[in-house]
Design an enzyme around this catalytic site. Structure first.
Site, short mmCIF file in Angstrom:
data_model
loop_
_atom_site.label_atom_id
_atom_site.label_comp_id
_atom_site.label_asym_id
_atom_site.label_seq_id
_atom_site.Cartn_x
_atom_site.Cartn_y
_atom_site.Cartn_z
N ASP A 97 29.82 25.98 33.62
CA ASP A 97 29.18 26.69 34.65
C ASP A 97 29.60 26.55 36.24
O ASP A 97 28.92 26.92 37.04
CB ASP A 97 27.51 26.43 34.65
N GLU A 119 30.55 25.49 25.83
CA GLU A 119 29.51 25.14 26.51
C GLU A 119 28.78 26.72 26.92
O GLU A 119 28.24 26.76 28.00
CB GLU A 119 29.34 24.20 27.37
N GLU A 133 25.23 27.73 39.37
CA GLU A 133 25.69 27.36 37.93
C GLU A 133 25.22 28.57 36.99
O GLU A 133 25.83 28.95 36.04
CB GLU A 133 25.39 25.96 37.40
N HIS A 219 23.04 15.39 42.44
CA HIS A 219 23.99 16.27 43.35
C HIS A 219 23.74 17.78 43.40
O HIS A 219 24.63 18.71 43.94
CB HIS A 219 25.27 16.10 42.71
N ARG A 221 23.26 21.49 44.14
CA ARG A 221 23.27 22.30 45.52
C ARG A 221 21.91 22.74 45.88
O ARG A 221 21.52 22.73 47.27
CB ARG A 221 24.18 23.46 45.44
C1 UD1 Z 1 30.50 20.67 41.42
C2 UD1 Z 1 29.93 21.95 40.48
C3 UD1 Z 1 28.72 21.76 39.71
C4 UD1 Z 1 28.86 20.38 39.07
C5 UD1 Z 1 29.32 19.22 39.86
C6 UD1 Z 1 29.57 18.09 39.11
C7 UD1 Z 1 30.24 24.20 41.66
C8 UD1 Z 1 29.79 25.13 42.65
N1 UD1 Z 1 29.89 22.95 41.51
O1 UD1 Z 1 29.61 20.38 42.32
O2 UD1 Z 1 28.45 22.76 39.28
O3 UD1 Z 1 27.81 20.11 38.65
O4 UD1 Z 1 30.61 19.57 40.44
O5 UD1 Z 1 29.84 17.05 39.76
O6 UD1 Z 1 31.27 24.37 40.72
N2 UD1 Z 1 34.28 15.35 46.55
C9 UD1 Z 1 35.12 14.55 46.94
N3 UD1 Z 1 35.83 14.00 45.79
C10 UD1 Z 1 35.67 14.39 44.27
C11 UD1 Z 1 34.79 15.34 44.38
C12 UD1 Z 1 34.09 15.93 45.21
O7 UD1 Z 1 35.43 14.07 47.92
O8 UD1 Z 1 36.47 14.00 43.67
C13 UD1 Z 1 33.34 16.02 47.80
C14 UD1 Z 1 34.46 17.17 48.61
O9 UD1 Z 1 33.91 16.76 50.12
C15 UD1 Z 1 34.11 18.31 48.15
C16 UD1 Z 1 32.74 18.11 47.72
O10 UD1 Z 1 32.41 16.74 47.28
O11 UD1 Z 1 34.25 19.20 48.98
C17 UD1 Z 1 31.80 19.14 47.00
O12 UD1 Z 1 32.57 19.06 45.76
P1 UD1 Z 1 32.39 20.70 44.99
O13 UD1 Z 1 33.08 20.65 43.74
O14 UD1 Z 1 32.41 21.93 45.90
O15 UD1 Z 1 30.66 20.39 44.45
P2 UD1 Z 1 29.85 19.57 43.61
O16 UD1 Z 1 28.46 19.36 44.39
O17 UD1 Z 1 30.79 18.50 43.37
N1 UDP Z 2 29.41 10.38 35.21
C1 UDP Z 2 30.30 9.39 35.35
N2 UDP Z 2 30.16 8.49 36.49
C2 UDP Z 2 29.27 8.69 37.26
C3 UDP Z 2 28.22 9.69 37.01
C4 UDP Z 2 28.29 10.42 36.23
O1 UDP Z 2 31.39 9.31 34.46
O2 UDP Z 2 29.10 7.75 38.02
C5 UDP Z 2 29.41 11.25 33.96
C6 UDP Z 2 28.29 11.50 33.12
O3 UDP Z 2 28.12 10.28 32.26
C7 UDP Z 2 28.45 13.05 32.63
C8 UDP Z 2 29.15 13.58 33.86
O4 UDP Z 2 29.58 12.56 34.51
O5 UDP Z 2 29.17 12.92 31.49
C9 UDP Z 2 28.06 14.24 34.49
O6 UDP Z 2 28.60 14.78 35.76
P1 UDP Z 2 27.66 15.51 36.98
O7 UDP Z 2 26.38 14.95 36.80
O8 UDP Z 2 28.47 15.16 38.28
O9 UDP Z 2 27.71 17.10 36.60
P2 UDP Z 2 26.84 17.85 35.79
O10 UDP Z 2 26.71 17.40 34.14
O11 UDP Z 2 25.56 18.00 36.48
O12 UDP Z 2 27.39 19.30 35.79
#
Ligand code: UD1
Ligand code: UDP
Length: 390
Positions: A97, A119, A133, A219, A221
Site C-alpha cells: 500500500d 498483500e 495507504e 510513523h 502520516r
Molecule cells: C512510507 C510509506 C508508508 C509505510 C512506511 C514504512 C508512503 C506514502 N508511505 O512512509 O506506507 O508504512 O514508509 O516505514 O508510501 N527517511 C530517511 N531514510 C530512510 C527512510 C526515510 O531519511 O531510509 C526520511 C526522509 O526524510 C524521507 C522521509 O523519511 O523523505 C519520509 O519517507 P516516506 O517514504 O515519504 O514516508 P514514510 O513515513 O517512511
Molecule cells: N522493523 C525493522 N526495524 C525497526 C522497526 C521495524 O526491521 O527498527 C520491521 C518490522 O519488523 C516490520 C517492518 O519493519 O517487518 C515494519 O515497517 P514499518 O512499521 O516501517 O512499516 P509498515 O509495516 O507500517 O508499513
C-alpha cells in the site's frame, strides 16, 4: 518459455516482505527475475537488501529528505517509464500500500504490462485511515491482473469490489515467510550476540527477567502533528509512572516523527530512543519484549506470530484477524486511552496471558511457494488445498 518478472519495491516493509519472494523467483525454473527498487526509503531499504543479499538490477534512488507524496509519485512514474522502455518485463509485482506500490502499478498499467499485487485486499473502508495507504491499495487493486491475498478475509474484500474470483490467490502473507527465516537465524546466535549492537547497559536491561520491556514504533502520516504529541505524551507518562519498565523506541527517520519523539521523550532514564534497527536485531528485540506498542502494519502481523501482545495506536485496522483473536488491541492515539490500555494489559495477569497466545492468522511461511507456483503455472486457478486457510 521464460517469463520475465520484475519485482518493484521501495520501502523497508515492502523489502522485508518481498525479499523471500525475490529469492524464490531467482531460484524458480522458467522465470527470469529482475529486481527494481525505487528507493523511496534509502538507509532503511538498504538495511534489508544487505540482510537478504539482494542486488537490484535497477535503482531509481529517488528518496529526498522531507519528500512529499507528489515527489514520490512523479519520480516513480518517470523513473519507471525509462526502466520499462529499456528492460520491459512480462509481469510486474508490487506490494501492499505504499506510494511506490501505487505508482509502480500505474506505470506498468500505462505500459500495458500485467500487474501482480502481493498483500492484496487489505481494507479499512476509510480512505483517510491509514492515509494514503488505503487509497494506494484500493487504487492499485483496480489495475491489478493477479491478486495475491494474504487471508480469506482479504479475498472477500476484493470479491466485494467485484474483482473476479479466478484472479485471486489466497497465499498467506510473505511477512511470515520472512519472519520465520530470520527468527531461526536469530535463535541460533549465541547469548550475548547483541551486546555490541545495544551497548552493555541497555543489553543487560533488555535481557533482564526482572524488568519489563515495551517496544515502541510509530510513523503513520495521519498521526503527524497532534497525534504524535499525544502518543509521545502517553509514552512519557508510562515511563515516569513505571521506572521498573524499559521502553525502547527505534525512531523512524521521517523528520515528522523524529522531531516530536526527541522533543518529548529524549532524556528520560528508562526510555531508549535508538536508530531504526536492522531486521535481525529487531526480530530479537520483538522476541525479548513483554508488549509492543505500535502503529505499524507489519508489526501487527509479526507480534501475534511471536506470541507478543500488540497494542495498536490507530482508530482502525486493515488487519482485523488478530484483533478478533484477542491478541491485538486497538487503542487509538488518545493519551489517556493509551496509558490505561497499557497498564490494564501489563497489570492483569489473565488478560496478559490471553493476549500472549502465539498464533499465525496471517500465514504459514509458505506464501512465497504459493505465489511462485501461481506465476510458474501461468496463473492456473488453484485448487482449495493449495490456498492458505487458518
Ligand atoms: C512510507 C510509506 C508508508 C509505510 C512506511 C514504512 C508512503 C506514502 N508511505 O512512509 O506506507 O508504512 O514508509 O516505514 O508510501 N527517511 C530517511 N531514510 C530512510 C527512510 C526515510 O531519511 O531510509 C526520511 C526522509 O526524510 C524521507 C522521509 O523519511 O523523505 C519520509 O519517507 P516516506 O517514504 O515519504 O514516508 P514514510 O513515513 O517512511
Ligand atoms: N522493523 C525493522 N526495524 C525497526 C522497526 C521495524 O526491521 O527498527 C520491521 C518490522 O519488523 C516490520 C517492518 O519493519 O517487518 C515494519 O515497517 P514499518 O512499521 O516501517 O512499516 P509498515 O509495516 O507500517 O508499513
Amino acid at each position: 518459455m521464460t517469463i520475465k518478472v520484475m519485482t518493484i519495491f521501495g520501502t523497508r516493509p515492502e523489502a522485508i516482505k518481498m525479499a523471500p519472494l525475490v529469492i524464490g523467483l531467482n531460484e524458480a525454473d522458467g522465470i527470469e527475475s529482475i529486481l527494481c527498487v525505487t528507493a523511496q526509503h534509502r538507509e532503511m531499504l538498504d538495511q534489508v537488501l544487505n540482510l537478504f543479499g539482494l542486488k537490484p538490477n535497477h535503482d531509481l534512488d529517488l528518496m529526498a529528505p522531507g519528500q512529499d507524496l507528489f515527489d514520490i509519485t512523479t519520480r516513480c512514474l518517470l523513473g519507471l517509464r525509462e526502466v520499462f522502455r529499456t528492460d520491459r518485463p512480462d509481469l510486474v509485482l508490487v506490494h501492499g500500500d505504499t506510494t511506490t506500490c501505487f505508482a509502480a502499478g500505474l506505470a506498468a498499467f500505462y505500459e500495458n504490462i500485467p500487474v501482480g499485487h502481493v498483500e492484496a485486499g487489505l481494507r479499512t473502508g476509510n480512505l483517510q485511515a491509514p492515509f494514503p495507504e488505503e487509497a494506494n491499495r484500493s487504487l492499485v487493486g483496480r489495475i491489478t491482473n493477479y491478486h495475491f491475498a494474504p487471508t480469506s478475509l482479504a479475498k472477500n474484500n476484493l470479491l466485494a469490489e467485484n474483482i473476479k474470483e479466478e484472479t485471486v490467490w489466497v497465499t498467506g502473507n510473505t511477512v511470515i515467510d520472512a519472519l520465520l527465516i530470520v527468527r531461526d537465524i536469530v535463535e541460533n546466535y549465541p547469548d550475548g550476540h547483541w551486546v555490541n549492537q545495544f551497548g552493555k547497559p541497555l543489553f543487560e536491561r533488555i535481557s533482564s527477567t526482572n524488568r519489563k520491556l515495551i517496544l515502541i514504533t510509530g510513523h503513520r502520516r495521519e498521526n503527524f502533528g497532534q497525534g504524535f504529541i499525544d502518543l509521545c505524551s502517553a509514552i512519557r507518562e508510562l515511563a515516569e509512572c513505571h521506572p521498573e519498565w524499559d521502553l525502547v523506541y527505534p525512531v523512524h527517520l521521517n523528520p515528522n516523527v523524529q522531531k516530536p519523539v526527541y522533543e518529548i521523550l529524549d532524556g528520560l532514564k528508562n526510555v531508549n530512543l535508538i536508530e531504526p534497527l536492522d531486521y535481525e536485531p529487531f526480530v530479537w528485540m520483538m522476541n525479548q519484549s513483554d508488549l509492543i506498542l505500535t502503529d505499524s502494519g507489519g508489526i501487527q502481523e509479526e507480534g501475534p506470530a511471536l506470541g507478543k501482545p500488540v497494542l495498536v495506536m490507530r482508530e482502525v485496522t486493515e488487519r482485523p484477524e488478530a484483533v478478533d483473536a484477542g491478541t491485538v488491541l486497538l487503542v487509538g492515539t488518545n493519551r489517556e486511552k493509551i496509558v490505561t490500555a497499557v497498564e490494564n494489559v501489563m497489570g492483569d495477569k489473565a488478560k496478559y496471558i490471553a493476549m500472549s497466545r502465539a498464533h499465525n492468522p496471517y500465514g504459514d511461511g509458505l506464501a512465497v511457494e504459493r505465489i511462485v507456483r501461481a506465476i510458474s503455472s501461468g496463473f492456473l486457478p488453484t485448487n482449495s488445498e493449495d490456498q492458505w486457510t487458518i
